[in-house]
Design a protein around this motif. Structure first.
Motif, PDB file in Angstrom:
ATOM      1  N   MET A   1       0.857  -1.177   0.000  1.00  0.00           N
ATOM      2  CA  MET A   1       0.000   0.000   0.000  1.00  0.00           C
ATOM      3  C   MET A   1       0.893   1.227   0.000  1.00  0.00           C
ATOM      4  O   MET A   1       1.843   1.304   0.765  1.00  0.00           O
ATOM      5  N   ARG A   2       0.631   2.121  -0.871  1.00  0.00           N
ATOM      6  CA  ARG A   2       1.368   3.376  -0.893  1.00  0.00           C
ATOM      7  C   ARG A   2       0.463   4.415  -1.497  1.00  0.00           C
ATOM      8  O   ARG A   2      -0.234   4.157  -2.478  1.00  0.00           O
ATOM      9  N   ALA A   3       0.443   5.559  -0.913  1.00  0.00           N
ATOM     10  CA  ALA A   3      -0.407   6.621  -1.438  1.00  0.00           C
ATOM     11  C   ALA A   3       0.069   7.004  -2.830  1.00  0.00           C
ATOM     12  O   ALA A   3       1.259   7.121  -3.084  1.00  0.00           O
ATOM     13  N   SER A   4      -0.873   7.175  -3.742  1.00  0.00           N
ATOM     14  CA  SER A   4      -0.530   7.531  -5.118  1.00  0.00           C
ATOM     15  C   SER A   4      -0.100   8.985  -5.222  1.00  0.00           C
ATOM     16  O   SER A   4       0.499   9.380  -6.198  1.00  0.00           O
ATOM     17  N   LYS A   5      -0.444   9.755  -4.205  1.00  0.00           N
ATOM     18  CA  LYS A   5      -0.048  11.155  -4.145  1.00  0.00           C
ATOM     19  C   LYS A   5      -0.099  11.560  -2.677  1.00  0.00           C
ATOM     20  O   LYS A   5      -0.713  10.869  -1.866  1.00  0.00           O
ATOM     21  N   PRO A   6       0.555  12.642  -2.318  1.00  0.00           N
ATOM     22  CA  PRO A   6       0.489  13.052  -0.914  1.00  0.00           C
ATOM     23  C   PRO A   6      -0.966  13.255  -0.488  1.00  0.00           C
ATOM     24  O   PRO A   6      -1.753  13.870  -1.205  1.00  0.00           O
ATOM     25  N   LEU A   7      -1.302  12.714   0.657  1.00  0.00           N
ATOM     26  CA  LEU A   7      -2.671  12.813   1.139  1.00  0.00           C
ATOM     27  C   LEU A   7      -2.827  14.099   1.951  1.00  0.00           C
ATOM     28  O   LEU A   7      -2.170  14.283   2.970  1.00  0.00           O
ATOM     29  N   ALA A   8      -3.689  14.964   1.481  1.00  0.00           N
ATOM     30  CA  ALA A   8      -3.954  16.219   2.176  1.00  0.00           C
ATOM     31  C   ALA A   8      -4.845  15.946   3.378  1.00  0.00           C
ATOM     32  O   ALA A   8      -5.622  14.993   3.395  1.00  0.00           O
ATOM     33  N   SER A   9      -4.721  16.785   4.369  1.00  0.00           N
ATOM     34  CA  SER A   9      -5.614  16.676   5.522  1.00  0.00           C
ATOM     35  C   SER A   9      -7.039  16.971   5.073  1.00  0.00           C
ATOM     36  O   SER A   9      -7.268  17.918   4.307  1.00  0.00           O
ATOM     37  N   PRO A  10      -7.985  16.168   5.524  1.00  0.00           N
ATOM     38  CA  PRO A  10      -9.379  16.405   5.127  1.00  0.00           C
ATOM     39  C   PRO A  10      -9.837  17.800   5.559  1.00  0.00           C
ATOM     40  O   PRO A  10      -9.467  18.284   6.618  1.00  0.00           O
ATOM     41  N   SER A  11     -10.658  18.414   4.722  1.00  0.00           N
ATOM     42  CA  SER A  11     -11.152  19.760   5.024  1.00  0.00           C
ATOM     43  C   SER A  11     -12.410  19.723   5.891  1.00  0.00           C
ATOM     44  O   SER A  11     -12.864  20.757   6.358  1.00  0.00           O
ATOM     45  N   LYS A  12     -12.957  18.514   6.090  1.00  0.00           N
ATOM     46  CA  LYS A  12     -14.146  18.385   6.938  1.00  0.00           C
ATOM     47  C   LYS A  12     -14.083  17.040   7.655  1.00  0.00           C
ATOM     48  O   LYS A  12     -13.285  16.174   7.302  1.00  0.00           O
ATOM     49  N   ALA A  13     -14.931  16.898   8.633  1.00  0.00           N
ATOM     50  CA  ALA A  13     -14.942  15.664   9.419  1.00  0.00           C
ATOM     51  C   ALA A  13     -15.317  14.473   8.535  1.00  0.00           C
ATOM     52  O   ALA A  13     -16.137  14.599   7.612  1.00  0.00           O
ATOM     53  N   ARG A  14     -14.720  13.337   8.810  1.00  0.00           N
ATOM     54  CA  ARG A  14     -14.988  12.118   8.035  1.00  0.00           C
ATOM     55  C   ARG A  14     -16.482  11.788   7.999  1.00  0.00           C
ATOM     56  O   ARG A  14     -16.985  11.295   6.997  1.00  0.00           O
ATOM     57  N   SER A  15     -17.188  12.058   9.071  1.00  0.00           N
ATOM     58  CA  SER A  15     -18.626  11.767   9.119  1.00  0.00           C
ATOM     59  C   SER A  15     -19.407  12.599   8.098  1.00  0.00           C
ATOM     60  O   SER A  15     -20.539  12.255   7.762  1.00  0.00           O
ATOM     61  N   GLU A  16     -18.815  13.671   7.589  1.00  0.00           N
ATOM     62  CA  GLU A  16     -19.474  14.532   6.611  1.00  0.00           C
ATOM     63  C   GLU A  16     -19.083  14.205   5.165  1.00  0.00           C
ATOM     64  O   GLU A  16     -19.601  14.812   4.241  1.00  0.00           O
ATOM     65  N   TRP A  17     -18.192  13.251   4.982  1.00  0.00           N
ATOM     66  CA  TRP A  17     -17.745  12.906   3.629  1.00  0.00           C
ATOM     67  C   TRP A  17     -18.863  12.249   2.843  1.00  0.00           C
ATOM     68  O   TRP A  17     -19.641  11.459   3.369  1.00  0.00           O
ATOM     69  N   THR A  18     -18.905  12.545   1.564  1.00  0.00           N
ATOM     70  CA  THR A  18     -19.831  11.850   0.664  1.00  0.00           C
ATOM     71  C   THR A  18     -19.231  10.485   0.337  1.00  0.00           C
ATOM     72  O   THR A  18     -18.033  10.246   0.554  1.00  0.00           O
ATOM     73  N   ASP A  19     -20.033   9.586  -0.211  1.00  0.00           N
ATOM     74  CA  ASP A  19     -19.502   8.291  -0.634  1.00  0.00           C
ATOM     75  C   ASP A  19     -18.392   8.472  -1.669  1.00  0.00           C
ATOM     76  O   ASP A  19     -17.385   7.768  -1.632  1.00  0.00           O
ATOM     77  N   ALA A  20     -18.574   9.408  -2.581  1.00  0.00           N
ATOM     78  CA  ALA A  20     -17.552   9.651  -3.601  1.00  0.00           C
ATOM     79  C   ALA A  20     -16.238  10.103  -2.963  1.00  0.00           C
ATOM     80  O   ALA A  20     -15.158   9.671  -3.381  1.00  0.00           O
ATOM     81  N   GLU A  21     -16.319  10.951  -1.938  1.00  0.00           N
ATOM     82  CA  GLU A  21     -15.106  11.404  -1.253  1.00  0.00           C
ATOM     83  C   GLU A  21     -14.429  10.258  -0.500  1.00  0.00           C
ATOM     84  O   GLU A  21     -13.204  10.134  -0.511  1.00  0.00           O
ATOM     85  N   LYS A  22     -15.216   9.404   0.131  1.00  0.00           N
ATOM     86  CA  LYS A  22     -14.662   8.240   0.832  1.00  0.00           C
ATOM     87  C   LYS A  22     -13.956   7.317  -0.158  1.00  0.00           C
ATOM     88  O   LYS A  22     -12.852   6.836   0.102  1.00  0.00           O
ATOM     89  N   ASN A  23     -14.599   7.053  -1.289  1.00  0.00           N
ATOM     90  CA  ASN A  23     -14.018   6.159  -2.282  1.00  0.00           C
ATOM     91  C   ASN A  23     -12.738   6.735  -2.877  1.00  0.00           C
ATOM     92  O   ASN A  23     -11.761   6.020  -3.090  1.00  0.00           O
ATOM     93  N   GLN A  24     -12.732   8.054  -3.134  1.00  0.00           N
ATOM     94  CA  GLN A  24     -11.534   8.675  -3.678  1.00  0.00           C
ATOM     95  C   GLN A  24     -10.388   8.611  -2.682  1.00  0.00           C
ATOM     96  O   GLN A  24      -9.257   8.320  -3.043  1.00  0.00           O
ATOM     97  N   ARG A  25     -10.667   8.860  -1.426  1.00  0.00           N
ATOM     98  CA  ARG A  25      -9.639   8.787  -0.382  1.00  0.00           C
ATOM     99  C   ARG A  25      -9.080   7.369  -0.303  1.00  0.00           C
ATOM    100  O   ARG A  25      -7.877   7.171  -0.161  1.00  0.00           O
TER     101      ARG A  25
END
Length: 186
Positions: A74-98
């Motif tokens: 497992m290795r991040a394909s790009k640097p992972l930025a800190s989320p701009s909102k709480a994980r509980s507020e993520w859309t399914d698309a945002e979760k899948n992209q992460r």
């Protein structure tokens, strides 16, 4: 292995990590089985790491034939930025992209020619491992766990190539926990 056998625990599979670079040759006979930290360059190789042949010989001595699950680190394909909102507020698309970013899925668009070349390169690497494992009665499983080889369509293409070239001891290990990128209902 002996302790597991004494307690009636069957070993289903043994994982082998390798690198997500088809151009880097893997010499399976001497390839040392290391943990993901070593493969990622964040840990030092274990002094007592065994090779693929050594583990196959160990299986033989203990009269077992678990599958070898080929995992990409497992290795991040790009640097992972800190989320701009709480994980509980993520859309399914945002979760899948992460999830895709975290696993390092290589989803770059390539030409059909480039894709076919990559399938051939990966399949030839896997074929060599399968041929090494076959005399021990061991099957190889492509584990969906990141990298180019973690994409189910690529795994299927590899399987088709292997089947066309007479390799029958390779399969796909598909765990739904790793299906975030391929399922609408995860």
């Amino acid at each position: 292995i002996a302790a597991f056998k004494r307690h009636g625990i069957q070993i289903l599979a043994w994982s082998i990590n390798d690198v997500d670079d088809p151009a880097q040759p893997v010499h399976w006979r001497v390839h040392k089985i290391q943990d993901r930290g070593v493969m990622a360059g964040s840990a030092k190789p274990a002094a007592n790491a065994v090779s693929v042949v050594e583990i196959l010989e160990t299986f033989k001595r203990h009269h077992i034939a678990p599958q070898l699950w080929l995992m990409r680190r497992m290795r991040a394909s790009k640097p992972l930025a800190s989320p701009s909102k709480a994980r509980s507020e993520w859309t399914d698309a945002e979760k899948n992209q992460r999830f895709r970013d975290l696993l390092g899925y290589d989803l770059t668009t390539t030409t059909v020619r480039e894709h076919d070349a990559r399938v051939r390169q990966e399949a030839q690497r896997i074929k060599a491992l399968a041929q090494l494992a076959a005399p021990y009665g061991v099957k190889v499983g492509l584990y969906k766990h990141g990298g180019w080889i973690g994409i189910a369509d690529n795994q299927v293409a590899i399987m088709e190539w292997l089947k066309a070239h007479g390799v029958s001891n390779v399969g796909i290990v598909y765990q739904f926990i790793h299906a975030h990128d391929e399922s609408d209902d995860t």
